[in-house]
Enzyme design. Structure first.
Site, PDB file in Angstrom:
ATOM      1  N   SER A  83      58.666  35.946  -4.945  1.00  9.83           N
ATOM      2  CA  SER A  83      57.827  35.771  -3.754  1.00  9.83           C
ATOM      3  C   SER A  83      57.655  34.321  -3.335  1.00  9.83           C
ATOM      4  O   SER A  83      56.996  34.052  -2.319  1.00  9.83           O
ATOM      5  CB  SER A  83      56.457  36.412  -3.970  1.00  9.83           C
ATOM      6  OG  SER A  83      56.545  37.813  -3.811  1.00  9.83           O
TER       7      SER A  83
ATOM      8  N   LYS B 229      58.431  33.486   0.238  1.00  7.93           N
ATOM      9  CA  LYS B 229      57.474  33.535   1.342  1.00  7.93           C
ATOM     10  C   LYS B 229      57.090  32.138   1.837  1.00  7.93           C
ATOM     11  O   LYS B 229      56.577  32.001   2.947  1.00  7.93           O
ATOM     12  CB  LYS B 229      56.225  34.310   0.919  1.00  7.93           C
ATOM     13  CG  LYS B 229      56.475  35.791   0.658  1.00  7.93           C
ATOM     14  CD  LYS B 229      55.191  36.528   0.322  1.00  7.93           C
ATOM     15  CE  LYS B 229      55.425  38.020   0.104  1.00  7.93           C
ATOM     16  NZ  LYS B 229      56.105  38.307  -1.163  1.00  7.93           N
TER      17      LYS B 229
ATOM     18  N   SER C   9      50.394  37.574  -1.157  1.00  2.00           N
ATOM     19  CA  SER C   9      51.821  37.866  -1.350  1.00  2.00           C
ATOM     20  C   SER C   9      52.183  39.214  -0.721  1.00  2.00           C
ATOM     21  O   SER C   9      52.821  40.064  -1.343  1.00  2.00           O
ATOM     22  CB  SER C   9      52.196  37.853  -2.835  1.00  2.00           C
ATOM     23  OG  SER C   9      53.576  37.606  -2.994  1.00  2.00           O
TER      24      SER C   9
END
Length: 471
Positions: free
Chosen positions: A114, A117, A304
């Site tokens: 993640s 991101k 997230s």
């Protein structure tokens, strides 16, 4: 010598027990006993539950000394120890100068989880107006008594009433239904509800996503309209997701409209279908607006949110003239990184959320993205940093940095987390004990059953940066 005033005070104190002694015993026995006070803990002695912001936030001192590389290297090498399979790649930069202070395989391209991101946040804040709100509207369709719910990209809707102070649920479908009802004549019943979700194009599922992640609810088909990122239970942040989030949201709107209009005799057809709004847009009957793009980007980083990340990337693509598709989104991310002077050699961007096993990003590239945000003169880009979780206090870092080995980083480390089966990553920034701002990225990959150990090692390293004078 005891002064007269002090003597008076002493006698005054002594007079209290003497006075009670003079009251007859029988009289005291007839009086109700004084209740025993319940002991309380003063507020000042209660443990803190949140970080207290300073009254005045000042700029960092430019003259604050940077850590000496040899001392910093020794401190980090002592923490970045991993028993068992896998390796940890890392880089630490001085935010102001960009100087490389520590590295260990900084150009190793691997799954970022993640941390991907961060790239998505940079693209969204570079291409979208941070104050923009996404509108979900109801317009009159081409057919008689047709109500078209037009998706505007808001995937954080609630089925209930709008919550003006919230990010998730800022716009509510019940509120939209009530406003729509006010614009309708029950005599025109029955009404039909259709959904126009043509804002996004192309496949709804990324070809790189694993079936197991889809089945586990990590992600779902991407639509430009959803109730709380397509969770079937909108109060949750886990569990199953809707396979058709737009149709589910439109059905919730239809149900709310039927319920609200029941007393007035308004009828709504049960079936909800897809159609396009009139070419000229149609007469708008009602609309609700989302939280701002900046607030949504910050929420995406803090929690997230995979679904939201994919949506924001498609909106950024559309704003930059690219198709609002997976391909348009990844192309937009790549272009923005080039504009921010982030090195993109060997970079592979397969999705916006970080779930695709095809992604390949290095710690050096992640650190460069964070540094671009930190030193940017663009307030929109810099504002994304407000979404980074704070160690021990918020988001995906709330439950970490609670032991003695990492406590030095609590409240000080701000970073994006990332975890897949064989990967754990952490990229962000921290101010050292001597007031120097550092940017870092740590990625542990090739793990097999030792993800927790790798995460602990990375957390210890970030905490060491916070505690480090290293001079």
């Amino acid at each position: 010598m005891i002064t007269a005033a002090l003597l008076v005070a002493v006698f005054a104190v002594l007079a209290v027990p003497l006075g009670f002694a003079a009251v007859p015993t029988v009289v005291r026995a007839l009086e109700a006993p004084e209740p025993t006070p319940v002991p309380t803990t003063p507020d000042i002695q209660l443990p803190p539950t949140e970080l207290t912001p300073p009254a005045v936030v000042g700029a960092l001192e430019p003259a604050a000394p940077a850590p000496e590389q040899d001392i910093l290297t020794a401190a980090l090498n002592a923490e970045l120890v991993l028993e068992g399979p896998g390796e940890i790649s890392a880089i630490v930069l001085d935010a102001d100068s960009g100087e490389n202070l520590f590295e260990r395989g900084p150009d190793n391209h691997q799954l970022p989880a993640s941390n991907q991101k961060l790239l998505t946040a940079a693209a969204a804040m570079s291409k979208l107006d941070p104050t923009r709100r996404l509108t979900t509207a109801v317009v009159a369709g081409d057919r008689p008594s047709e109500l078209v719910l037009v998706a505007g990209g808001d995937v954080l809707l609630t089925a209930g009433t709008s919550k003006p102070d919230a990010v998730v649920g800022h716009a509510g479908l019940q509120t939209l239904a009530e406003e729509t009802l006010a614009a309708l004549d029950p005599a025109d019943s029955p009404f039909t509800v259709t959904i126009d979700d043509t804002l996004f194009v192309g496949p709804t599922l990324n070809a790189g996503w694993l079936p197991g992640d889809i089945a586990a609810g990590e992600i779902a088909p991407i639509y430009p309209l959803a109730i709380n990122s397509s969770w079937i239970d909108e109060t949750a942040s886990g569990g199953p997701r809707s396979p058709d989030a737009a149709l589910a949201a439109a059905t919730a709107f239809r149900d709310a409209l039927a319920l609200a209009g029941g007393d007035s005799g308004l009828e709504v057809a049960v079936e909800v279908t897809r159609s396009q709004a009139p070419a000229e847009g149609g007469d708008q009957l009602a609309a609700v607006d989302s939280a701002t793009i900046a607030e949504q980007v910050q929420h995406m980083l803090l929690t997230s949110d995979n679904y939201l990340a994919e949506t924001l990337a498609r909106l950024a693509a559309r704003a930059s003239g690219q198709p609002a598709s997976f391909g348009g989104a990844t192309e937009t991310i790549d272009r923005v990184l080039n504009q921010l002077a982030v090195p993109t050699e060997s970079l592979v961007v397969s999705d916006a959320a970080g779930l695709s096993p095809r992604n390949e990003v290095s710690p050096a590239q992640l650190a460069a993205v964070v540094r671009a945000m930190v030193v940017s003169d663009d307030p929109a880009l810099a504002s994304a940093l407000a979404g980074l979780p704070v160690a021990g206090l918020s988001g995906t870092l709330q439950e970490r940095y609670a032991d003695t080995a990492t406590a030095a980083g609590a409240g000080l480390v701000r970073a994006k987390t990332g975890t897949l089966n064989a990967v754990t990553a952490l990229s962000g920034y921290v101010v050292t004990a001597e007031g120097r701002l550092l940017v870092f990225s740590f990625i542990a990959s090739g793990l097999d059953g030792n993800t927790g150990e790798a995460r602990a090692a990375i957390d210890r390293a970030a905490a060491a940066l916070a505690a480090c004078g290293c001079r």
